[in-house]
Design an enzyme around this catalytic site. Structure first.
Site, PDB file in Angstrom:
ATOM      1  N   ARG A 128       0.820  -1.145  -0.137  1.00 22.86           N
ATOM      2  CA  ARG A 128       0.014  -0.031   0.037  1.00 22.86           C
ATOM      3  C   ARG A 128       0.863   1.200  -0.125  1.00 22.86           C
ATOM      4  O   ARG A 128       1.538   1.563   0.965  1.00 22.86           O
ATOM      5  CB  ARG A 128      -0.872  -0.093   1.333  1.00 22.86           C
ATOM      6  CG  ARG A 128      -2.225   0.869   0.957  1.00 22.86           C
ATOM      7  CD  ARG A 128      -2.966   1.270   2.335  1.00 22.86           C
ATOM      8  NE  ARG A 128      -2.222   1.694   3.274  1.00 22.86           N
ATOM      9  CZ  ARG A 128      -2.268   1.612   4.561  1.00 22.86           C
ATOM     10  NH1 ARG A 128      -2.874   0.621   5.112  1.00 22.86           N
ATOM     11  NH2 ARG A 128      -1.491   2.263   5.544  1.00 22.86           N
ATOM     12  N   GLU A 144       4.543   7.187   2.669  1.00 29.90           N
ATOM     13  CA  GLU A 144       5.487   5.929   2.722  1.00 29.90           C
ATOM     14  C   GLU A 144       4.833   4.768   2.028  1.00 29.90           C
ATOM     15  O   GLU A 144       3.963   5.123   1.188  1.00 29.90           O
ATOM     16  CB  GLU A 144       5.353   5.451   4.177  1.00 29.90           C
ATOM     17  CG  GLU A 144       3.934   5.038   4.716  1.00 29.90           C
ATOM     18  CD  GLU A 144       4.336   4.028   5.896  1.00 29.90           C
ATOM     19  OE1 GLU A 144       5.405   3.623   6.081  1.00 29.90           O
ATOM     20  OE2 GLU A 144       3.215   3.756   6.655  1.00 29.90           O
ATOM     21  N   ASN A 146       4.365   0.841   2.191  1.00 29.39           N
ATOM     22  CA  ASN A 146       4.212  -0.047   2.998  1.00 29.39           C
ATOM     23  C   ASN A 146       4.346  -1.573   2.359  1.00 29.39           C
ATOM     24  O   ASN A 146       3.434  -1.855   1.388  1.00 29.39           O
ATOM     25  CB  ASN A 146       2.941  -0.145   3.749  1.00 29.39           C
ATOM     26  CG  ASN A 146       2.933   1.057   4.536  1.00 29.39           C
ATOM     27  OD1 ASN A 146       3.425   1.092   5.615  1.00 29.39           O
ATOM     28  ND2 ASN A 146       1.813   1.913   4.285  1.00 29.39           N
ATOM     29  N   SER A 151      -3.288  -2.703   6.244  1.00 33.22           N
ATOM     30  CA  SER A 151      -4.525  -2.955   6.711  1.00 33.22           C
ATOM     31  C   SER A 151      -5.409  -1.943   6.209  1.00 33.22           C
ATOM     32  O   SER A 151      -5.246  -1.074   5.340  1.00 33.22           O
ATOM     33  CB  SER A 151      -4.467  -2.743   8.210  1.00 33.22           C
ATOM     34  OG  SER A 151      -3.802  -1.892   8.399  1.00 33.22           O
ATOM     35  N   LYS A 321      12.148   2.867   5.689  1.00 34.75           N
ATOM     36  CA  LYS A 321      12.188   4.240   5.520  1.00 34.75           C
ATOM     37  C   LYS A 321      13.460   4.695   4.958  1.00 34.75           C
ATOM     38  O   LYS A 321      13.476   5.759   3.928  1.00 34.75           O
ATOM     39  CB  LYS A 321      11.946   5.001   6.940  1.00 34.75           C
ATOM     40  CG  LYS A 321      10.736   4.592   7.532  1.00 34.75           C
ATOM     41  CD  LYS A 321       9.420   5.196   6.926  1.00 34.75           C
ATOM     42  CE  LYS A 321       8.339   5.229   7.886  1.00 34.75           C
ATOM     43  NZ  LYS A 321       7.532   3.903   7.983  1.00 34.75           N
ATOM     44  N   LYS A 381      11.799  10.201  11.032  1.00 37.51           N
ATOM     45  CA  LYS A 381      11.222   8.844  10.912  1.00 37.51           C
ATOM     46  C   LYS A 381      12.481   7.743  11.336  1.00 37.51           C
ATOM     47  O   LYS A 381      13.563   7.764  10.634  1.00 37.51           O
ATOM     48  CB  LYS A 381      10.666   8.417   9.746  1.00 37.51           C
ATOM     49  CG  LYS A 381       9.394   9.409   9.543  1.00 37.51           C
ATOM     50  CD  LYS A 381       8.699   8.875   8.176  1.00 37.51           C
ATOM     51  CE  LYS A 381       7.491   9.725   7.911  1.00 37.51           C
ATOM     52  NZ  LYS A 381       6.667   9.117   6.864  1.00 37.51           N
ATOM     53  N   GLU A 385       7.688   0.456  11.519  1.00 42.54           N
ATOM     54  CA  GLU A 385       6.204   0.374  10.983  1.00 42.54           C
ATOM     55  C   GLU A 385       5.035   0.601  11.999  1.00 42.54           C
ATOM     56  O   GLU A 385       5.547   0.121  13.202  1.00 42.54           O
ATOM     57  CB  GLU A 385       6.039  -0.896  10.199  1.00 42.54           C
ATOM     58  CG  GLU A 385       6.788  -0.991   9.115  1.00 42.54           C
ATOM     59  CD  GLU A 385       6.455   0.178   7.888  1.00 42.54           C
ATOM     60  OE1 GLU A 385       5.229   0.537   8.106  1.00 42.54           O
ATOM     61  OE2 GLU A 385       7.409   0.783   7.385  1.00 42.54           O
ATOM     62  N   GLY A 386       4.031   0.773  11.889  1.00 41.40           N
ATOM     63  CA  GLY A 386       2.887   0.465  12.717  1.00 41.40           C
ATOM     64  C   GLY A 386       2.484   1.702  13.376  1.00 41.40           C
ATOM     65  O   GLY A 386       1.489   1.754  14.129  1.00 41.40           O
ATOM     66  N   ARG A 467      -8.006   7.180   4.909  1.00 36.89           N
ATOM     67  CA  ARG A 467      -7.840   7.417   6.572  1.00 36.89           C
ATOM     68  C   ARG A 467      -8.029   8.962   6.698  1.00 36.89           C
ATOM     69  O   ARG A 467      -7.006   9.520   6.074  1.00 36.89           O
ATOM     70  CB  ARG A 467      -6.697   6.742   6.806  1.00 36.89           C
ATOM     71  CG  ARG A 467      -6.912   5.175   7.418  1.00 36.89           C
ATOM     72  CD  ARG A 467      -5.724   4.800   8.002  1.00 36.89           C
ATOM     73  NE  ARG A 467      -4.256   4.962   7.390  1.00 36.89           N
ATOM     74  CZ  ARG A 467      -2.967   4.846   7.877  1.00 36.89           C
ATOM     75  NH1 ARG A 467      -2.981   4.113   9.003  1.00 36.89           N
ATOM     76  NH2 ARG A 467      -2.117   5.107   7.059  1.00 36.89           N
TER      77      ARG A 467
HETATM   78  N1  LIG Z   1       5.992  13.755   5.697  1.00 37.20           N
HETATM   79  C1  LIG Z   1       4.758  13.994   6.240  1.00 37.20           C
HETATM   80  N2  LIG Z   1       4.173  14.909   6.141  1.00 37.20           N
HETATM   81  C2  LIG Z   1       2.750  15.002   6.649  1.00 37.20           C
HETATM   82  N3  LIG Z   1       2.516  14.034   7.622  1.00 37.20           N
HETATM   83  C3  LIG Z   1       3.305  12.966   7.687  1.00 37.20           C
HETATM   84  C4  LIG Z   1       4.362  12.733   6.881  1.00 37.20           C
HETATM   85  N4  LIG Z   1       4.994  11.458   7.429  1.00 37.20           N
HETATM   86  C5  LIG Z   1       4.125  11.008   7.967  1.00 37.20           C
HETATM   87  N5  LIG Z   1       3.093  11.756   8.509  1.00 37.20           N
HETATM   88  C6  LIG Z   1       2.190  11.477   9.215  1.00 37.20           C
HETATM   89  O1  LIG Z   1       2.464  10.574  10.222  1.00 37.20           O
HETATM   90  C7  LIG Z   1       1.858   9.084  10.159  1.00 37.20           C
HETATM   91  C8  LIG Z   1       2.831   8.205  10.470  1.00 37.20           C
HETATM   92  O2  LIG Z   1       3.901   8.086   9.379  1.00 37.20           O
HETATM   93  P1  LIG Z   1       4.594   7.026   8.442  1.00 37.20           P
HETATM   94  O3  LIG Z   1       3.086   6.252   7.771  1.00 37.20           O
HETATM   95  O4  LIG Z   1       5.462   7.231   7.904  1.00 37.20           O
HETATM   96  O5  LIG Z   1       4.625   5.748  10.013  1.00 37.20           O
HETATM   97  P2  LIG Z   1       4.437   4.316   9.951  1.00 37.20           P
HETATM   98  O6  LIG Z   1       5.102   3.973  11.404  1.00 37.20           O
HETATM   99  O7  LIG Z   1       5.025   3.318   8.755  1.00 37.20           O
HETATM  100  O8  LIG Z   1       2.962   4.211  10.184  1.00 37.20           O
HETATM  101  P3  LIG Z   1       1.872   3.007   9.682  1.00 37.20           P
HETATM  102  O9  LIG Z   1       2.815   1.946   8.931  1.00 37.20           O
HETATM  103  O10 LIG Z   1       1.339   2.355  10.567  1.00 37.20           O
HETATM  104  O11 LIG Z   1       1.303   3.817   8.586  1.00 37.20           O
HETATM  105  C9  LIG Z   1       1.149   9.386   8.739  1.00 37.20           C
HETATM  106  O12 LIG Z   1       0.021   8.689   8.544  1.00 37.20           O
HETATM  107  C10 LIG Z   1       0.937  10.536   8.476  1.00 37.20           C
HETATM  108  O13 LIG Z   1      -0.287  11.167   9.043  1.00 37.20           O
HETATM  109 MG   LIG Z   2       1.920   4.931   7.317  1.00 34.09          MG
HETATM  110 MG   LIG Z   3       3.989   2.230   7.522  1.00 34.67          MG
END
Ligand SMILES: Nc1ncnc2c1ncn2[C@@H]1O[C@H](COP(=O)(O)OP(=O)(O)OP(=O)(O)O)[C@@H](O)[C@H]1O
Ligand SMILES: [Mg+2]
Ligand SMILES: [Mg+2]
Ligand SMILES: Nc1ncnc2c1ncn2[C@@H]1O[C@H](COP(=O)(O)OP(=O)(O)OP(=O)(O)O)[C@@H](O)[C@H]1O
Ligand SMILES: [Mg+2]
Ligand SMILES: [Mg+2]
Lengths: 492, 492
Positions: A128, A144, A146, A151, A321, A381, A385-386, A467
């Site tokens: 995704r 990002e 995934n 999910s 990342k 970051k 994940e998660g 979302r």
């Molecule tokens: N560059 C960005 N600009 C604005 N908001 C961001 C950015 N990067 C991340 N976010 C916000 O932070 C949230 C989490 O970031 P990200 O998805 O990279 O983390 P993750 O730990 O991989 O989470 P997951 O896999 O559960 O989605 C994103 O869903 C978004 O709302």
């Molecule tokens: Mg995410």
């Molecule tokens: Mg993610």
């Protein structure tokens, strides 16, 4: 044409809508288990009352680049495996306890396999790619990519059906009971069927290109999963559309419930052969915390088996990342997608915002300065994940100063995207919230590939997810309680 | 071939089945609100773990006679209205507070209508004829014929789908994961779609034989209905299959939420015209108890409107137990179904057990003796619907002696049917019960007719319901907490 405003309903109209909305969610499985749940009782999933506007062109662009992204990420493995492995080895040093452990599973699996080669060259990606729309330009910008345990493909279809039901029932009309949106304006994501199709594809190739219903899909789940219904909808579609059965098992129970014979993976209780191991767990350190020895052993055990993994450890790691950061460079894209057209290349590149390493390269040096001097423009970051792991804006300098500068290389610094705010409403349990929301569009993709031959067997779009979360909150995880499942209202 | 035994599962197999069963119910709307519920949370409906054996021939017979029964009951109105009215007038004296009130609504509606004629001659029956299989002969024996607010057509489809899912997933196989039942052995009731079709038929004829989606169906519901999901599934099918919207209203809210113009009934808030009033309330005294004036006035108000009622007051009353008793006589059947074939007549008659009046006729005199001397063979029934009103076996003499003998005529005395006991299991919330169960088969039917012209416009079977309960309990209401929703396993 600008987007229509959200429906403006009176209190009594909102209350009617709410009753019908809640009963629809409970009658159609748009549900989650609440915290400390009992097996026999579920609540409505947190959702929006209305679909959220998304420019048609933004949506189209996100759809257009999905197969390219699917291919780009798996080409890391297919075309430059040693390059990928070098990077992952470095990352493993920064993050020994998780990335390192995963990488170790990858290496051990190979080492312990006959001829030092994984017995199953096929690998299934259920991916995704997540975006936000940049407010002023309407360009989609990637948050990002995934590669593991993506999910809400299940609930996304359901929320589209719900909004369609409410729309057709006239609940969005404040004067009469007309449809407020045209049917085409609120499309329904077909992600349930498409993700099931991805699993069925893998089952088909596992069985030498025959549609066997004798082999089964093993879903590795978290214990006490509150979002199990999201997964169940895909399971039901797999059985209904393809006749393929599923089993659910936690990492901890893998040893007790499965067995291997001649590299083939079987369910002990029934001796059903497993064609695909589908991970909806195993993506975060917490998934291995309660019983590290057993759960890491389980991961290795499954990795070595002949079942097709979705994803393989290497595919999972390619979603790091750090890799995302490296892939923002034009020359790298060209290297991994040598046949890409100029238009497609531009499309892909247009989805990137700046992502910097925090290392000793000249670029890294600049980034360090930016992180400390203009933190309000960035999110920091780690390789996680998660959700719940990022450091935002003004928290960045303090965070960095608190850790050894040698550790900084484990993080990437990403420009913040500024999505438009919308006046949609979120309902969680019984409560309706009126705060501004921002939305994140995820496009699902499925890709089946052969790590040995380098051949891509299938590559498809697989629906989407919108979302949304309060614009005041940084993170947006639905299960974690920050966000909610939404659907798109397309406008020109 | 005798019926296969119920699956015999180990404890761990039962626990796996239970988890999958519960999650399926919550993901697919096989749910109910629990007592003291909150709108946003539902529980699994009480159901059986396995389908219950039913001889194929018994099932076929019950299907075969349904359209005859539909016609028989409405012919009371179409062919012998004055005869019917005489009986109802007598019943009204015995049971002034309920039957009497309903009859008064009927009379007033006519009196207050232009030319003393109801403005809407069309009437829709959504019926359910209930049977038990007689243990030794496998003959189906009619318990009662329901002409108002027949329930569980929604959940019946769902439980069939659930048992099919469990069967296909291999949960019923104690050795491997094979299908335990053949697909044809556990058919799925199409009652959701068929009952929706019945309502759509009425909507079609209301609109002079055009498929209009401009008129809507008004469902009269009980306040705080815990079984609303059963109804919702029919509503969703009506919208999905026919584009017809529904509104839900309690009897108490009819005045506030609807209005009449030129006899046509409208929803005030949206000015949608109502083609059909579908009662899922109004069948028991308690439905009028909280606010008798308002609720009885609402019933009259709806009866006089041009909307097609399902059922009209007269149709509802024709389902009285007293009528059922009268209709057990061969000459009466022949009178109401003059064109019936010898075979069909036999089929209908074979479904009857003895039902006696408790009046001063010679038959009544015999019955009184039976009631007092051999009560263990009988059940005593008042003119009531909804369960919980009957007097069983040894309780009969005491009950009768406690009331004035003049009142006895309000009751019918019915021979008890002895159905076979089965070792199925019932799950309610989290708990699995192992007691013997007995089952009641209901066949749904829809019939649309014109009280003026005497014409029958549609007459159809509409799926089925199997309800089961502990053989130790006399009554079997699901919502009331005594019984559960089951599905059939057909064997030769
Ligand atoms: N560059 C960005 N600009 C604005 N908001 C961001 C950015 N990067 C991340 N976010 C916000 O932070 C949230 C989490 O970031 P990200 O998805 O990279 O983390 P993750 O730990 O991989 O989470 P997951 O896999 O559960 O989605 C994103 O869903 C978004 O709302
Ligand atoms: Mg995410
Ligand atoms: Mg993610
Ligand atoms: N003749 C009979 N033999 C055996 N059991 C009977 C008989 N009549 C009724 N019962 C049992 O009693 C229950 C209630 O009877 P019945 O259906 O006639 O009452 P009711 O008040 O109309 O209930 P409802 O309309 O809610 O089904 C039946 O479901 C059945 O279990
Ligand atoms: Mg009954
Ligand atoms: Mg009844």
């Amino acid at each position: 044409m600008p987007a229509k405003p959200f429906p403006e309903l009176s209190e009594s109209q909102t209350s009617d809508l709410k009753e019908s909305l809640l009963q629809w969610t409970l009658a159609n499985g748009l549900v989650m288990y609440p915290p400390n749940f009992q097996d026999f009782s579920a609540n409505n999933a947190p959702i929006t009352l209305f679909p959220t506007p998304l420019p048609k062109s933004s949506f189209q662009n996100a759809q257009d680049v999905q197969k390219l992204f699917n291919e780009l990420y798996i080409n890391l493995i297919l075309k430059e495996k040693s390059w990928l492995i070098d990077i992952l080895r470095k990352l493993s040093k920064f993050d020994a306890d998780f990335t390192g452990k995963l990488f170790e599973v990858y290496e051990k699996a190979i080492e312990q396999s006959p001829n030092k080669k994984l017995i199953q060259p096929l690998s299934l990606g259920l991916f995704r790619s997540d975006y936000m729309v940049h407010d002023t330009t309407n360009e989609i910008k990637q948050i990002e990519f995934n590669t593991v345990s993506v999910s809400f493909g299940g609930l996304s279809t359901k929320v589209g059906e719900l909004h369609t039901y409410l729309n057709k029932s006239g609940y969005y009309d404040s004067d009469y009971s007309y449809q407020y949106y045209d049917d085409e304006e609120i499309p329904i994501s077909n992600s349930i069927n498409e993700l099931a199709q991805g699993l069925a594809d893998a089952n088909y190739y596992y069985n030498d290109e025959t549609k066997s219903t004798k082999t089964v899909v093993l879903i590795v789940v978290q214990p006490g999963e509150r979002n199990c219904f999201d997964q169940r909808h895909i399971e039901y579609a797999l059985l209904k559309n393809h006749g393929i059965k599923t089993y659910r098992v936690t990492l901890e129970d893998v040893e007790a419930k499965t067995t291997v014979n001649d590299s083939k993976l079987y369910i002990k209780a029934t001796m059903d052969e497993v064609s695909v191991v589908y991970y909806r767990s195993g993506y975060a350190p917490s998934d291995y915390e309660v019983n590290p020895e057993k759960t890491w052993a389980a991961r290795l055990f499954l990795e070595k088996s002949k079942a097709i993994k979705s994803p393989s450890v290497l595919t999972q790691l390619s979603g790091a990342k750090k890799i995302q950061q490296i892939l923002t460079k034009e020359e790298i894209i060209k290297q991994f997608l040598p046949d890409i057209s100029e238009t497609d290349l531009e499309k892909i590149l247009s989805t990137f915002v700046a992502i910097y390493p925090l290392d000793d390269t000249p670029e890294g040096q600049t980034a360090k300065k930016l992180a400390l001097e203009q933190p309000e423009k960035f999110v920091l970051k780690p390789q996680r994940e998660g959700g719940g792991n990022n450091i935002y804006k003004e928290n960045i300098p303090g965070f960095l100063k608190n850790i050894d500068e040698k550790e900084w290389g484990a993080y990437i610094l990403m420009e913040l995207i500024e999505p438009p705010k919308h006046k949609n409403k979120i309902i969680r349990n019984n409560d309706i919230y009126n705060e501004d929301i921002i939305s994140e569009l995820g496009i699902f993709g499925t890709i089946l590939f052969n790590e040995d031959s380098g051949k891509i067997l299938t590559n498809n779009n697989a629906g989407w997810l919108l979302r949304s979360k309060f614009s005041s909150s940084n993170e947006g995880g639905v299960a974690a309680g920050f966000g909610c499942v939404d659907n798109i209202y397309l406008y020109e």
